[in-house]
Design an enzyme around this catalytic site. Structure first.
Site, PDB file in Angstrom:
ATOM      1  CB  SER A  32      -0.955   0.002   1.193  1.00 40.18           C
ATOM      2  OG  SER A  32      -0.223   0.040   2.403  1.00 40.18           O
ATOM      3  CB  SER A  33       4.255   2.121   1.197  1.00 32.45           C
ATOM      4  OG  SER A  33       5.166   1.305   0.462  1.00 32.45           O
ATOM      5  CD  GLU A  58      12.271 -13.028 -12.812  1.00 34.93           C
ATOM      6  OE1 GLU A  58      12.106 -11.873 -13.261  1.00 34.93           O
ATOM      7  OE2 GLU A  58      11.356 -13.675 -12.287  1.00 34.93           O
ATOM      8  CD  GLU A  61       9.950 -14.441 -17.029  1.00 34.84           C
ATOM      9  OE1 GLU A  61       9.587 -15.628 -17.152  1.00 34.84           O
ATOM     10  OE2 GLU A  61       9.884 -13.820 -15.943  1.00 34.84           O
ATOM     11  CD  GLU A  62      12.558  -8.411 -14.076  1.00 32.50           C
ATOM     12  OE1 GLU A  62      13.533  -7.687 -13.792  1.00 32.50           O
ATOM     13  OE2 GLU A  62      11.787  -8.884 -13.226  1.00 32.50           O
ATOM     14  NE  ARG A  90      11.660 -16.463   7.415  1.00 29.95           N
ATOM     15  CZ  ARG A  90      11.956 -17.653   6.879  1.00 29.95           C
ATOM     16  NH1 ARG A  90      13.181 -17.972   6.566  1.00 29.95           N
ATOM     17  NH2 ARG A  90      11.004 -18.539   6.662  1.00 29.95           N
ATOM     18  CG  HIS A  92      18.633 -16.510   0.079  1.00 33.55           C
ATOM     19  ND1 HIS A  92      19.695 -16.231   0.914  1.00 33.55           N
ATOM     20  CD2 HIS A  92      19.138 -17.197  -0.978  1.00 33.55           C
ATOM     21  CE1 HIS A  92      20.804 -16.753   0.393  1.00 33.55           C
ATOM     22  NE2 HIS A  92      20.483 -17.336  -0.753  1.00 33.55           N
TER      23      HIS A  92
END
Length: 153
Positions: A32-33, A58, A61-62, A90, A92
């Protein structure tokens, strides 16, 4: 409501041009921030994937770049997730380096619908650029990682 207990594994790629600049995306936090900051390409490791396999996927894709492998990781760290709508508490992150001869325009053709909303800009930046600027970036030690990546390839 806070994040639910759990660990999210991510792979991040430091795409570094011969001038020492790294490709970064300006993205909004998925909460929400909507806190926005500069980050490297990368994302979650899917079930059954290794960190290296996720980095290759990734990256494509990016950015649109296709590579067979990203070599050995250069850094990893654990962190707490503070997003109020996260499905994990958490993380990693494992970082890889891809050296490119020159800066390029990344393709967004394979972005997810969320990425088309959350990613608002991209740029090439050196560690010095980040440290001398006022815009936020993650992780806090990203300039050190860019310097390490520029030396490691």
């Amino acid at each position: 409501m806070g994040p639910t207990p759990g660990l999210r594994r991510t792979s991040r790629i430091l795409v570094v041009a011969s001038d020492g600049a790294a490709l970064l995306f300006f993205t909004a936090a998925p909460d929400s921030s909507r806190f926005a900051r500069w980050i490297t390409p990368g994302g979650g490791v899917d079930p059954g994937e290794t960190h290296a396999q996720a980095a290759v996927r990734e990256l494509f894709e990016e950015t649109g770049l296709e590579v067979d492998n990203v070599g050995a990781s250069i850094h990893s760290f654990d962190f707490d997730v503070r997003w109020d709508e996260a499905d994990h508490d958490r993380g990693h992150a494992v970082y890889y380096v891809l050296r490119v001869a020159e800066r390029f325009e990344p393709s967004n053709a394979n972005w997810t619908p969320d990425e088309h909303v959350d990613v608002t800009a991209h740029r090439w930046a050196t560690a010095d650029d980040l440290e001398s600027g006022t815009e936020p970036f993650e992780p806090a030690h990203l300039p050190d990682l860019i310097r390490l990546a520029a030396r490691s390839v």
